[in-house]
Design a protein around this motif. Structure first.
Motif, short mmCIF file in Angstrom:
data_model
loop_
_atom_site.label_atom_id
_atom_site.label_comp_id
_atom_site.label_asym_id
_atom_site.label_seq_id
_atom_site.Cartn_x
_atom_site.Cartn_y
_atom_site.Cartn_z
N CYS A 21 48.74 41.46 39.29
CA CYS A 21 47.60 41.20 38.39
C CYS A 21 47.63 39.76 37.91
CB CYS A 21 47.64 42.16 37.21
SG CYS A 21 46.42 41.77 35.95
N PRO A 22 46.61 38.97 38.23
CA PRO A 22 46.61 37.57 37.82
C PRO A 22 46.70 37.40 36.31
CG PRO A 22 44.52 38.16 38.90
CD PRO A 22 45.43 39.32 39.04
N VAL A 23 46.10 38.32 35.57
CA VAL A 23 46.13 38.20 34.11
C VAL A 23 47.55 38.46 33.59
CG1 VAL A 23 45.20 39.05 31.95
CG2 VAL A 23 43.72 38.89 33.94
N PRO A 34 47.64 46.13 34.52
CA PRO A 34 46.89 47.33 34.93
C PRO A 34 47.54 48.61 34.41
CG PRO A 34 47.17 45.81 36.77
CD PRO A 34 47.99 45.26 35.66
N LYS A 37 46.74 48.83 30.83
CA LYS A 37 45.33 49.16 30.60
C LYS A 37 45.10 50.65 30.80
CE LYS A 37 43.27 44.65 31.53
NZ LYS A 37 43.53 43.61 32.52
N CYS A 62 40.06 41.18 32.04
CA CYS A 62 40.28 41.66 33.41
C CYS A 62 39.30 40.93 34.30
CB CYS A 62 40.04 43.16 33.46
SG CYS A 62 39.84 43.79 35.13
N LEU A 63 39.79 40.42 35.40
CA LEU A 63 38.95 39.65 36.32
C LEU A 63 38.20 40.54 37.30
CD1 LEU A 63 41.81 37.19 36.77
CD2 LEU A 63 39.52 36.31 36.40
N MET A 64 38.44 41.84 37.23
CA MET A 64 37.83 42.78 38.19
C MET A 64 38.12 42.34 39.62
SD MET A 64 36.21 45.48 37.22
CE MET A 64 36.24 46.23 35.60
N CYS A 65 39.32 41.84 39.83
CA CYS A 65 39.66 41.30 41.14
C CYS A 65 40.09 42.38 42.12
CB CYS A 65 40.78 40.27 41.00
SG CYS A 65 42.35 41.01 40.53
N GLY A 66 40.45 43.55 41.63
CA GLY A 66 40.81 44.66 42.51
C GLY A 66 42.23 44.61 43.04
N SER A 67 43.00 43.64 42.61
CA SER A 67 44.35 43.47 43.14
C SER A 67 45.26 44.64 42.74
CB SER A 67 44.91 42.15 42.63
OG SER A 67 46.17 41.93 43.12
N CYS A 68 45.05 45.19 41.55
CA CYS A 68 45.88 46.31 41.10
C CYS A 68 45.66 47.52 42.00
CB CYS A 68 45.59 46.67 39.65
SG CYS A 68 43.85 46.77 39.25
N PRO A 79 40.45 49.40 38.46
CA PRO A 79 39.24 48.66 38.08
C PRO A 79 38.06 49.59 37.77
CG PRO A 79 40.23 47.70 40.05
CD PRO A 79 40.97 48.97 39.78
N ILE A 82 38.54 50.95 34.34
CA ILE A 82 38.21 49.91 33.36
C ILE A 82 36.70 49.80 33.24
CG2 ILE A 82 38.33 47.42 32.90
CD1 ILE A 82 41.07 47.45 34.39
#
Ligand SMILES: Cc1cc2nc3c(=O)[nH]c(=O)nc-3n(C[C@H](O)[C@H](O)[C@H](O)COP(=O)(O)OP(=O)(O)OC[C@H]3O[C@@H](n4cnc5c(N)ncnc54)[C@H](O)[C@@H]3O)c2cc1C
Ligand code: SF4
Ligand code: SF4
Lengths: 406, 460
Positions: A21-23, A34, A37, A62-68, A79, A82
């Motif tokens: 997770c980038p965050v 994630p 969350k 959350c960037l909603m990047c989908g990485s998690c 995501p 969330i």
């Protein structure tokens, strides 16, 4: 809410998603991870939280990047959980003033075009003569690009070639109009009959991810109508995020609307990201002249985590004769540039850090040009590079192809 | 008894040490530190994020003075509940203390802060030709501090050993606030008690580790991977024993049973043989000639034991592809049910076959879904129980209650690498006699007379 609770309940708490997770990687605090969350969502649905004040902020972060999702051994749709909770909280609180403005601009093609025109005149004329700089999300006004001429509608030539509807999206239409024009030229050269329409509407992602799916329904309906009105072989996107709106989010909007859901499902096989389409073209190398440049490529999150389009952009870049390609991401995993919806506006500090980290990785490659396949990434990366005083250029892959078309 | 009430005055004192930003007290934050990779949850009363050893020294003094508990935490991935604050108090979370302080290529060591993530350390070492050989299933997120506290083992233990074998020195804040530095920069050192080893595996009960000096190794250049399916688990285990007796030391020698094979195949679809009883994955590393030579010997042993399919990698990509079969194991089976408990019994390698057979029999008898992954060369077995109700959890406990006496009876251990924590406390009596446990308690008392650190641990 049952669905969300089920996702949260299924978490094994293994922690695999944390370093994906980038965050979390920036902040190193469990609550924004994630796993954290999901645990917050579980506590919220169980009524264990004293208020919704903190969870609102956490879910926003959350960037909603989908990485998690991509890195979870159980493929938990974090995501999505969330998103669902954002929708619930939106029902209670509505938009903040930024998104209220966006809603006004994006819901209607006239206001969208007008705002873009206004921005182009005012901003393009004054940016460089401003005596001071102003913050603009993670970047500053002086690091933002000038707005290009907007992309104009193009009609089919009806020349018997395969028909492509090019869905440009707001940014490649109004900010990076040149990207849109490059896309049209390259597709044309490859032997497609290309159409661009004035009637294409904002896909709605900026509002959707704030939880406001109702406001987007009209735009979504109009887009689906537009794309089913006549026959197309492909519907092509230069913005992977717009494409995920069609492939993921719209299904949610039309969950209870059988008619539109069916139309959407019929469209699905035709929806394609531009590098995914072009990579299939065997004749591509013959159309290109020698490119003596050193380039690298940034993987947009949605290309990796939602669309699984990782090999294709690289194949295209390597198809360019004479290009020297340096990999900046050998793991082929997304590492977010910090753009993500309106994340950079709400969390400029984290977004800036992510942007500057990207700059560092780009510099390490020694490339003259960093390529990508998403207008939002391009905006963020170009701005971050400029902010860091680097003269590395940022381009959408399609622009590079266009430059070397014979 | 310590109090476990943190009042606002104490919070202000914590903020005095860490600043407001690095002290968390909201309900939401506390919930975020109430869990780890085990099932049980306990709420702390505050969470602090140290950046420097000195801050922890001050914190420990404060804890003694005002009598509150401290529980250290890395990334919270341990599988025994050893990082949850069993009696409340303050969680000392190391995730922001993650600098690399030195990489020494001449003497091949690195000094890192305790919160350094193992995978990040590996990335920092890129380009030096060196690596830190411990590779956990959780390396992408586990911290070095957590690995030291649990003496983590992992995938390459067969060739390289466990965390303990790579600790040259530690910086530790003792439970009275004193800071000590243990160890030296040489591997050989017989001056005094081996404190490195005492802290390593102590589950955070004896001190708070703030810096670790780890030994690095030369990264091998060549890799070969063999993947063999067997229709009979006995044949697979015989192959393991013959490999271990051959004098060749593979880097990894992993086994997965039929349930794992099916789970992986359903999830990642890589063409595994779904009717096989087990697969063995063997990795050899070293220079080219050595790997070629060794792989011939291993190939002969594997083939002698009637594999139903035999594969060997010819390139790095192929190696990686074969590894996918093993690396997807946990995730693939975890999808079956909401709860997945990973057990960790370890037996002498000659007893592998009968232990696996017993585990399968017990799972069948109690009607629990079980998938087995094993670091077979080490005799380290991870039966995974896949559960969806409290009732099933009880069944899993019943299985372990039947299994444990057998394990300890043949000279094995109830935990090879995951630790005791609160997860395996109930099985402790199978392995440790009272006299031994009492000695450990006396050691704890000597270090931490007030019982400030990690209360509720395996010792209580
Ligand atoms: C999917 C998965 C795979 C795994 N694979 C393996 C494996 O292959 N091999 C293996 O051995 N384990 C494995 N584990 C278990 C776990 O990841 C390891 O035990 C890991 O070392 C824990 O690191 P952590 O940073 O998460 O520590 P935490 O879980 O946060 O803490 C673990 C213990 O260390 C203590 N601690 C943490 N930091 C400090 C410090 N600075 N000073 C003193 N005490 C401290 C805590 O109090 C606690 O007792 C796995 C876990 C998962 C979820
Ligand atoms: S979607 Fe991206 S930013 Fe959001 S929680 Fe998942 S990994 Fe983190
Ligand atoms: S990776 Fe998946 S199962 Fe593991 S902690 Fe994250 S969300 Fe939970």
């Amino acid at each position: 809410m049952k669905e969300t609770a089920k996702i949260a309940d299924s978490c094994l708490k293994c922690g695999f998603c944390l370093n994906a997770c980038p965050v979390y990687k920036e902040l190193r605090e469990e609550i924004v991870s994630p796993r954290g969350k999901l645990r917050q969502i579980k506590a919220f649905t169980a009524g264990e939280l004293p208020s919704d004040k903190i969870i609102r902020k956490v879910l926003k972060n959350c960037l909603m990047c989908g990485s998690c999702f991509k890195n979870c051994p159980s493929s938990l749709a974090t995501p999505h959980a969330i998103q669902k909770l954002r929708e619930e909280l939106f029902g209670k609180y509505g938009h903040d003033f930024i998104k209220r403005g966006m809603k006004y601009v994006l819901s209607n093609n006239k206001t969208r075009a007008l705002s873009a025109l206004w921005a182009r005149i005012v901003y393009n004329n004054f940016r460089d003569s401003l005596p001071f700089d102003l913050p603009a999300g993670a970047l500053t006004v002086k690091n933002m690009p000038l707005l290009a001429q907007p992309l104009k509608a193009v009609d089919f030539k009806n020349n018997g070639n395969k028909k492509v509807f090019y869905f440009a999206g707001c940014v490649d239409k109004y900010v990076f109009g040149d990207t849109g024009r490059c896309a049209a030229r390259v597709l044309d050269k490859l032997g497609y009959d290309v159409m661009i329409s004035e009637d294409e509407k904002c896909c709605g992602i900026p509002l959707i991810i704030s939880g406001d799916i109702k406001a987007v329904k009209k735009n979504a309906e109009a887009n689906i109508e537009l794309l089913t009105r006549q026959y197309y072989d492909y519907i092509v996107f230069t913005c992977p995020t717009c494409l995920t709106a069609f492939k993921e989010k719209y299904y949610d909007i039309f969950k209870e609307d059988g008619v539109f859901k069916n139309k959407l499902a019929e469209l699905e096989p035709k929806l394609i990201e531009i590098t995914g389409l072009i990579a299939k073209e065997k004749k591509l190398p013959q159309l290109l002249g020698a490119a003596g440049v050193k380039v690298t490529y940034h993987d947009p999150c949605h290309m990796v985590n939602s669309l699984d389009t990782v090999k294709e952009p690289r194949e295209i870049i390597k198809a360019l004769p004479g290009v020297e390609y340096v990999e900046m991401n050998p793991e082929l995993a997304a590492s977010c540039c910090g753009s993500g919806g309106f994340y950079h506006v709400y969390f400029p500090e984290t977004a800036l850090k992510l942007g500057l980290k990207k700059v560092k990785n780009i510099k390490k490659t020694g490339a003259e040009i960093v390529l990508t396949a998403c207008p939002a990434c391009k905006l963020q990366i170009a701005g971050s590079l400029k902010r860091a005083g680097s003269d590395v250029k940022t381009m959408h892959i399609i622009e590079l192809l266009d430059r070397y078309l014979k | 008894m310590l109090t476990n009430q943190l009042n606002s005055k104490l919070i202000a004192l914590l903020e005095g040490i860490f600043g407001k930003e690095r002290v968390k007290t909201s309900k939401e934050e506390l919930i975020s530190y109430s869990y780890d990779g085990f099932i049980k949850e306990c709420l702390p009363e505050a969470v602090v994020f140290p950046l420097e050893t000195e801050e922890i020294g001050q914190l420990v003094k404060l804890a003694n003075e005002h009598r509150f508990y401290l529980t250290s935490r890395g990334s919270g991935t341990n599988l025994c509940g050893s990082s949850v604050p069993k009696k409340g108090g303050v969680v000392v979370c190391f995730t922001k203390m993650e600098k690399i302080l030195e990489i020494n290529t001449a003497d091949r060591y690195a000094v890192v802060q305790a919160g350094k993530i193992l995978e990040d350390l590996q990335k920092d070492l890129e380009g030096t030709g060196l690596f830190y050989p411990i590779d956990l299933g959780s390396s992408r997120i586990a911290t070095i501090g957590g690995a030291v506290a649990l003496n983590s083992g992992g995938m390459r233990a067969l060739k390289y050993g466990v965390t303990r074998d790579y600790i040259l020195g530690l910086k530790v804040v003792l439970p009275d606030g004193q800071v000590i530095k243990t160890g030296v920069l040489t591997k050989k050192n017989v001056v005094g008690y081996d404190l490195n080893s005492l802290f390593c595996g102590s589950e955070g009960t004896l001190g708070i580790v703030t810096e670790v000096t780890v030994k690095l190794m030369i990264k091998p250049k060549n890799t070969k991977v063999l993947l063999n399916h067997y229709q009979d688990i006995g044949n697979a285990c015989t192959a393991v024993n013959e490999i271990m007796a051959s004098g060749i030391i593979p880097t990894a020698l992993e086994l997965a049973d039929n349930l794992v094979i099916n789970a992986v195949e359903e999830y990642v679809k890589i063409g595994l043989k779904k009717d096989a009883a087990a697969f063995l994955l063997i990795e050899l590393t070293g220079d080219k000639e050595q790997v070629e030579r060794d792989s011939k010997v291993i190939e002969a042993i594997c083939k002698k034991n009637n594999p139903s399919r035999f594969e060997i990698s010819k390139s790095a990509e192929e190696s990686e592809k074969l590894w996918l079969a093993r690396k997807s194991g946990f995730g693939s089976m975890a999808r079956y049910k909401p709860v997945c408990i990973a057990e960790d019994v370890t037996v002498p390698v000659s007893r592998l076959a009968e232990t696996i057979t017993l585990i399968h029999e017990l799972a069948k008898k109690h009607g629990v879904l079980q998938g087995l992954l094993a670091h077979a060369g080490d005799g380290n077995l991870h039966p995974h129980f896949l559960l969806d109700s409290k009732e099933e959890e009880n069944k899993a406990d019943a299985i372990m209650d039947e299994l444990m006496p057998f394990i300890t009876g043949i000279g094995g251990t109830i935990s090879g690498e995951h630790g005791v924590g609160i997860g395996k406390k109930k099985f402790l009596h199978y392995q440790l006699e009272k006299s031994q446990l009492d000695l450990m308690r006396r050691i704890k008392k000597l270090f931490d007379p007030e019982g400030v650190l990690n209360p509720g641990s395996f010792l209580d």
